[in-house]
Design an enzyme around this catalytic site. Structure first.
Site, mmCIF file in Angstrom:
data_model
loop_
_atom_site.group_PDB
_atom_site.id
_atom_site.type_symbol
_atom_site.label_atom_id
_atom_site.label_comp_id
_atom_site.label_asym_id
_atom_site.label_seq_id
_atom_site.Cartn_x
_atom_site.Cartn_y
_atom_site.Cartn_z
ATOM 1 N N GLU A 73 -38.262 31.508 34.699
ATOM 2 C CA GLU A 73 -37.928 32.926 34.553
ATOM 3 C C GLU A 73 -38.992 33.642 33.721
ATOM 4 O O GLU A 73 -39.488 33.103 32.730
ATOM 5 C CB GLU A 73 -36.568 33.022 33.868
ATOM 6 C CG GLU A 73 -36.005 34.415 33.738
ATOM 7 C CD GLU A 73 -34.583 34.378 33.202
ATOM 8 O OE1 GLU A 73 -34.187 35.328 32.513
ATOM 9 O OE2 GLU A 73 -33.869 33.376 33.469
ATOM 10 N N HIS A 101 -29.194 39.021 34.769
ATOM 11 C CA HIS A 101 -29.426 38.739 33.354
ATOM 12 C C HIS A 101 -28.209 39.214 32.562
ATOM 13 O O HIS A 101 -27.639 40.262 32.854
ATOM 14 C CB HIS A 101 -30.668 39.490 32.872
ATOM 15 C CG HIS A 101 -30.853 39.479 31.393
ATOM 16 N ND1 HIS A 101 -30.751 40.617 30.617
ATOM 17 C CD2 HIS A 101 -31.116 38.457 30.538
ATOM 18 C CE1 HIS A 101 -30.962 40.306 29.346
ATOM 19 N NE2 HIS A 101 -31.194 38.998 29.266
ATOM 20 N N LYS A 145 -34.960 27.700 26.964
ATOM 21 C CA LYS A 145 -36.098 28.554 26.634
ATOM 22 C C LYS A 145 -37.342 27.700 26.437
ATOM 23 O O LYS A 145 -37.300 26.660 25.758
ATOM 24 C CB LYS A 145 -35.806 29.358 25.371
ATOM 25 C CG LYS A 145 -34.637 30.318 25.502
ATOM 26 C CD LYS A 145 -34.963 31.483 26.434
ATOM 27 C CE LYS A 145 -33.831 32.490 26.485
ATOM 28 N NZ LYS A 145 -34.176 33.702 27.244
ATOM 29 N N ASP A 170 -36.957 29.441 31.047
ATOM 30 C CA ASP A 170 -37.232 30.855 30.803
ATOM 31 C C ASP A 170 -38.345 30.979 29.766
ATOM 32 O O ASP A 170 -38.194 30.535 28.624
ATOM 33 C CB ASP A 170 -35.955 31.532 30.295
ATOM 34 C CG ASP A 170 -36.096 33.037 30.142
ATOM 35 O OD1 ASP A 170 -37.206 33.565 30.354
ATOM 36 O OD2 ASP A 170 -35.093 33.694 29.806
ATOM 37 N N ASP A 194 -30.284 43.977 35.443
ATOM 38 C CA ASP A 194 -29.810 44.131 34.068
ATOM 39 C C ASP A 194 -29.058 45.458 33.984
ATOM 40 O O ASP A 194 -29.557 46.487 34.443
ATOM 41 C CB ASP A 194 -30.985 44.122 33.092
ATOM 42 C CG ASP A 194 -30.539 44.196 31.642
ATOM 43 O OD1 ASP A 194 -30.541 43.156 30.968
ATOM 44 O OD2 ASP A 194 -30.186 45.290 31.178
ATOM 45 N N GLU A 227 -35.095 41.116 34.132
ATOM 46 C CA GLU A 227 -34.407 41.679 32.975
ATOM 47 C C GLU A 227 -35.244 42.736 32.262
ATOM 48 O O GLU A 227 -34.707 43.591 31.566
ATOM 49 C CB GLU A 227 -33.996 40.585 31.989
ATOM 50 C CG GLU A 227 -35.110 39.971 31.190
ATOM 51 C CD GLU A 227 -34.622 38.935 30.190
ATOM 52 O OE1 GLU A 227 -34.501 39.287 29.011
ATOM 53 O OE2 GLU A 227 -34.361 37.787 30.590
#
Length: 492
Positions: free
Chosen positions: A325, A404, A222, A299, A377, A354
């Protein structure tokens, strides 16, 4: 054999206090409590089989989704399951086109999350009655029946019923062999569990080391809150997985040898049709087993404006991420396209999906050549029905699907869709892998099974959505045992 009239629909607000450990934290969602609106459908059939469905939330707001599920319940109650699945497209449209409820959508937001929960329960019930896991129910389904489950409204400029039928009929070739391959080897996965933004460096190192020991070779980190933090954390992961083991710009082959699944990494081949958004050509030896190949993805969870995304990722490019992402707002199709064009020379792909509301957003992302990796998703879109349309559009545009997952039950759900996709639609593992997060699986009756960093196809009937009743009772908000204690402690 489909049977029974739906006699009861219940929905409960189930929340897990994951924020206490920083699990699931990212640049935009700093304190998520992984939660679900949990739907159970019962029929008057003597078998007593129940259909269970969920939609994923982050804590606050779950009660709003519960209200939306109850508002949709009249469309489901007292209907024969046979009539629902016999005209699944019509039933899907009935749920999504309620003359009053669609005003707070349409096909987006809370009402669409509620629709997903209800439909997920219907699919679970249908598959259980047929004695098959959902992926197998779909694989065994005639192409025309599959097409009859899809609402093509708003996407016929890209995908017609005839297009879908042709794609599914082509997917019949080699289907049995691909099913055997999945049962033996599973579907390749990557892990996000190591690098939540709220984790300390020590925790990150510990979890990454354990993941490497367990055979994981693909990691997502992340990013997006603080550039210097991102540089430090990405360096930690890159140092641990090795600077020479990168797939930022690769091209290769895939095959199974000695029981190993070999990584399929033909980035330049599969994306060449995207014109300006194609990644630069490069190559990597295709004769290396998957465990010798290490990937890093990033992400941002929608943190940046468009220029900021380009500037930020330019500074993180040295870590050779395969993709960034959700670099910006999930609604900004042209923004994603601009970021994609700017990052192509750096060998960085764009992944998103997602938080895409519906099939229309995916259609536009594909038309605009705004992504190189498409992320479906199971709870954001309208269940299996709408995901089928997106899988088929991705196939038509030759864009790899990398779902996701994580949250509450998302891994359990999406494994069915991506295994079906490989067997019956894409017929390829090129650039494809499914997210895995190692949280909360113990609360499900039929949790995912991971072997050699791959999803093994579920064998139990249903959609793997049934939760343990004890877990539901303990974590029901606000009256469950867990929340009574936590709320009381907060008051003191």
């Amino acid at each position: 054999m489909v049977r029974g009239r739906i006699s009861r629909l219940s929905v409960r607000d189930v929340r897990f206090p994951t924020s206490l450990g920083g699990h699931g934290s990212d640049a935009m969602h700093t304190d998520p409590d992984y939660s679900a609106a949990y739907v159970v459908i019962e029929t008057d059939a003597e078998d007593g089989i129940k259909g269970c469905g969920i939609t994923f939330t982050l804590g606050k707001g779950t009660e709003v989704v519960v209200c939306a599920v109850n508002a949709l319940a009249h469309h489901v109650l007292n209907k024969d399951l046979k009539d629902i699945v016999g005209d699944f497209r019509g039933f899907y449209r009935q749920l999504t086109s309620d003359g009053q409820l669609r005003w707070i959508g349409p096909e987006k937001g809370v009402v669409h999350l509620a629709t997903a929960a209800v439909l997920n329960a219907v699919w679970d019930l249908w598959a259980k009655q047929e004695g098959k896991p959902v992926w197998k129910l779909l694989v065994d389904m005639d192409p025309r029946t599959l097409v009859s489950c899809i609402d093509f409204r708003y996407i016929t400029d890209v995908l017609t019923e005839e297009d879908a039928l042709e794609l599914l009929q082509k997917g019949q070739v080699g289907k049995k062999e691909r099913e055997k391959q999945m049962l033996a080897q599973g579907y390749p996965a990557y892990t996000t569990s190591c690098a939540w933004l709220g984790y300390s460096d020590d925790t990150l190192k510990q979890l990454c080391a354990q993941a490497l020991k367990d055979g994981w070779t693909r990691f997502k980190v992340k990013v997006g809150a603080d550039l210097q933090d991102d540089v430090r954390r990405c360096q930690i992961i890159r140092d641990m997985i090795g600077p020479e083991k990168t797939l930022g710009r690769v091209r290769g082959l895939s095959r199974g040898v000695s029981g190993l699944t070999w990584l399929l990494v033909a980035l330049s081949d599969s994306i060449s049709s995207l014109g300006a958004t194609a990644l630069p050509r490069g190559w990597l030896r295709a004769d290396l087993p998957v465990k010798s190949l290490f990937l890093q993805m990033m992400d941002a969870n929608q943190r940046w404006d468009v220029p900021e995304a380009v500037e930020w990722m330019s500074k993180l490019a040295k870590f050779k991420p395969l993709w960034i992402e959700e670099p910006t707002s999930p609604d900004d199709i042209l923004g994603h396209a601009a970021i994609s064009k700017a990052l192509v020379p750096l060998g960085i792909g764009i992944a998103t999906g997602e938080q895409c509301h519906n099939r229309v957003i995916f259609k536009q992302l594909l038309q605009a050549k705004a992504l190189q990796f498409l992320q479906i998703d199971s709870c954001r879109l309208g269940s299996v029905n709408e995901n089928l349309s997106v899988l088929l559009m991705a196939k038509k545009f030759e864009i790899p699907v990398c779902p996701h997952a994580g949250g509450v039950g998302l891994c359990e759900l999406v494994q069915h869709l991506i295994i079906f996709d490989y067997i019956s639609v894409s017929a390829s593992l090129k650039n494809r892998m499914c997210e895995y997060v190692d949280h909360l699986h113990e609360h499900f009756e039929y949790p995912v099974m991971i072997q050699r960093a791959s999803y093994m196809p579920p064998k139990d009937p249903g959609y793997s959505t049934e939760m343990k009743e004890e877990s539901v009772k303990k974590h029901q908000y606000p009256d469950g045992e867990v929340w009574k204690k936590l709320l009381a402690a907060q008051e003191n």
